[in-house]
Design a protein around this motif. Structure first.
Motif, PDB file in Angstrom:
ATOM      1  N   LEU A 110      83.477  29.915  12.077  1.00 19.26           N
ATOM      2  CA  LEU A 110      83.053  30.316  13.288  1.00 19.26           C
ATOM      3  C   LEU A 110      83.027  28.810  14.221  1.00 19.26           C
ATOM      4  CD1 LEU A 110      79.797  32.531  13.035  1.00 19.26           C
ATOM      5  CD2 LEU A 110      81.992  32.953  14.117  1.00 19.26           C
ATOM      6  N   LYS A 111      83.482  28.964  15.670  1.00 20.94           N
ATOM      7  CA  LYS A 111      83.520  27.791  16.436  1.00 20.94           C
ATOM      8  C   LYS A 111      82.164  27.891  17.371  1.00 20.94           C
ATOM      9  CE  LYS A 111      88.425  27.663  16.380  1.00 20.94           C
ATOM     10  NZ  LYS A 111      88.842  26.195  16.018  1.00 20.94           N
ATOM     11  N   PRO A 112      81.692  26.615  17.819  1.00 19.72           N
ATOM     12  CA  PRO A 112      80.770  26.600  18.891  1.00 19.72           C
ATOM     13  C   PRO A 112      81.570  27.341  20.043  1.00 19.72           C
ATOM     14  CG  PRO A 112      80.869  24.541  18.043  1.00 19.72           C
ATOM     15  CD  PRO A 112      82.122  25.397  17.360  1.00 19.72           C
ATOM     16  N   PRO A 113      80.634  28.019  21.092  1.00 21.63           N
ATOM     17  CA  PRO A 113      81.486  28.584  22.259  1.00 21.63           C
ATOM     18  C   PRO A 113      82.379  27.512  23.193  1.00 21.63           C
ATOM     19  CG  PRO A 113      78.995  29.087  22.272  1.00 21.63           C
ATOM     20  CD  PRO A 113      79.388  28.133  21.299  1.00 21.63           C
ATOM     21  N   PRO A 114      83.397  27.765  23.645  1.00 18.02           N
ATOM     22  CA  PRO A 114      84.298  26.603  24.364  1.00 18.02           C
ATOM     23  C   PRO A 114      83.568  26.184  25.801  1.00 18.02           C
ATOM     24  CG  PRO A 114      85.262  28.684  24.861  1.00 18.02           C
ATOM     25  CD  PRO A 114      84.001  29.020  23.632  1.00 18.02           C
ATOM     26  N   ILE A 115      84.004  25.289  26.305  1.00 23.45           N
ATOM     27  CA  ILE A 115      83.689  24.545  27.409  1.00 23.45           C
ATOM     28  C   ILE A 115      84.923  24.208  28.122  1.00 23.45           C
ATOM     29  CG2 ILE A 115      83.242  22.179  26.515  1.00 23.45           C
ATOM     30  CD1 ILE A 115      80.897  22.182  28.311  1.00 23.45           C
ATOM     31  N   SER A 116      84.873  24.092  29.511  1.00 20.67           N
ATOM     32  CA  SER A 116      86.017  23.667  30.258  1.00 20.67           C
ATOM     33  C   SER A 116      86.150  22.126  30.448  1.00 20.67           C
ATOM     34  CB  SER A 116      86.012  24.494  31.717  1.00 20.67           C
ATOM     35  OG  SER A 116      84.960  24.047  32.398  1.00 20.67           O
ATOM     36  N   ASP A 117      85.368  21.272  30.284  1.00 24.24           N
ATOM     37  CA  ASP A 117      85.450  19.899  30.275  1.00 24.24           C
ATOM     38  C   ASP A 117      86.274  19.013  29.270  1.00 24.24           C
ATOM     39  OD1 ASP A 117      83.997  19.783  28.033  1.00 24.24           O
ATOM     40  OD2 ASP A 117      82.263  18.599  28.966  1.00 24.24           O
ATOM     41  N   GLY A 118      86.873  19.911  28.213  1.00 30.49           N
ATOM     42  CA  GLY A 118      87.825  19.282  27.522  1.00 30.49           C
ATOM     43  C   GLY A 118      87.074  18.930  26.281  1.00 30.49           C
ATOM     44  N   THR A 119      85.650  19.146  25.721  1.00 26.52           N
ATOM     45  CA  THR A 119      85.289  18.755  24.581  1.00 26.52           C
ATOM     46  C   THR A 119      85.667  20.032  23.560  1.00 26.52           C
ATOM     47  OG1 THR A 119      83.127  18.259  25.615  1.00 26.52           O
ATOM     48  CG2 THR A 119      83.129  18.751  23.508  1.00 26.52           C
ATOM     49  N   PRO A 120      86.188  19.363  22.507  1.00 30.00           N
ATOM     50  CA  PRO A 120      86.770  20.518  21.417  1.00 30.00           C
ATOM     51  C   PRO A 120      85.435  21.253  20.789  1.00 30.00           C
ATOM     52  CG  PRO A 120      87.507  18.297  21.063  1.00 30.00           C
ATOM     53  CD  PRO A 120      86.241  18.066  21.956  1.00 30.00           C
ATOM     54  N   ASN A 121      85.812  22.576  20.615  1.00 30.45           N
ATOM     55  CA  ASN A 121      84.746  23.206  19.917  1.00 30.45           C
ATOM     56  C   ASN A 121      85.242  23.724  18.337  1.00 30.45           C
ATOM     57  OD1 ASN A 121      86.804  24.851  21.163  1.00 30.45           O
ATOM     58  ND2 ASN A 121      85.668  26.729  20.812  1.00 30.45           N
ATOM     59  N   GLU A 122      84.867  22.633  17.751  1.00 30.61           N
ATOM     60  CA  GLU A 122      85.402  22.807  16.140  1.00 30.61           C
ATOM     61  C   GLU A 122      84.443  23.323  15.146  1.00 30.61           C
ATOM     62  OE1 GLU A 122      87.710  18.888  15.211  1.00 30.61           O
ATOM     63  OE2 GLU A 122      85.691  18.272  15.867  1.00 30.61           O
TER      64      GLU A 122
END
Length: 229
Positions: free
Chosen positions: A129-141
């Motif tokens: 399970l990944k954390p929710p994505p974001i549009s600022d380029g922070t990976p969601n690992e």
């Protein structure tokens, strides 16, 4: 990878708090990892000094050692403090540019540190399970993503050295708790039970791991993810 098969002796160190962490904020975007605010806070400096002295007490670098820090500002600063306190030449500090980046937490970027239990609740359900994505380029690992990174790091270290002592310095806990869980064969979903406090030092040795209680069932259910009890 069982610890008895490792070619080297390892110590895992979490750097002290960063300025961001001192403000109670999660900052995991790798673009900012060398920024001043990702450096050690005054509290973080004290935590790191204690870590350096703990490594000295444990005799980690008595016969010299290699120090592998993340290039993240606070981790590299921590490595320099550890080297100075333990009489290690700076040529033995080997900066790691990607495998030890702080775990990318996606949409949790910039939120309060109090949001971490929500991340770990999701980890308890599945390592994928990944954390929710974001549009600022922070990976969601996911946990599995981090495990791939730290396994690659260990493969490099085990290939490059033999019979050496290596001090791994991470900017966060997750790199270390996930690595340690994998090394001793714990369910990766339970990595947060091995949480590293800022400035904590832990040898890679089964006896150093906090008591772990195996769940009564291998099936985990959650009716309202990621808010799970």
């Amino acid at each position: 990878m069982p610890t008895q098969r490792l070619a080297n002796r390892y110590f895992l160190v979490r750097a002290g708090d960063s300025v961001y962490e001192g403000q109670g904020l999660l900052r995991t975007n790798p673009v900012a990892k060398t920024s001043v605010d990702n450096g050690l806070s005054p509290v973080g400096l004290r935590q790191t000094a204690r870590a350096a002295l703990e490594l000295q007490r444990l005799g980690a670098c008595e016969d010299d050692c290699w120090i592998w820090p993340s290039i993240t500002q606070r981790a590299y600063q921590a490595a320099e403090i550890i080297a100075a306190a333990n009489g290690v030449n700076r040529s033995r500090i080997v900066p790691e540019y990607s495998f030890l980046d702080a775990r990318g937490l996606g949409a949790f970027e910039g939120k309060s540190l109090d949001a971490l239990p929500e991340v770990y609740a999701a980890d308890n359900i599945s390592p994928d399970l990944k954390p929710p994505p974001i549009s600022d380029g922070t990976p969601n690992e996911s946990v599995a993503d981090v495990f791939v990174r730290v396994t690659q790091l260990m493969s490099i270290l085990e290939t490059q050295y033999s019979g050496e002592t290596v001090v791994i310095v991470s900017p966060d806990s997750d790199n270390l708790s996930i690595l340690q869980a994998g090394l001793i064969g714990l369910d990766l979903r339970r990595h947060s039970s091995l949480f590293f406090k800022p400035g904590e030092v832990r040898p890679v040795d089964p006896s150093s791991v906090p008591e772990y209680k195996q769940p009564g069932s291998t099936v985990f259910k959650c009716t309202n993810p990621p808010s799970c009890k």
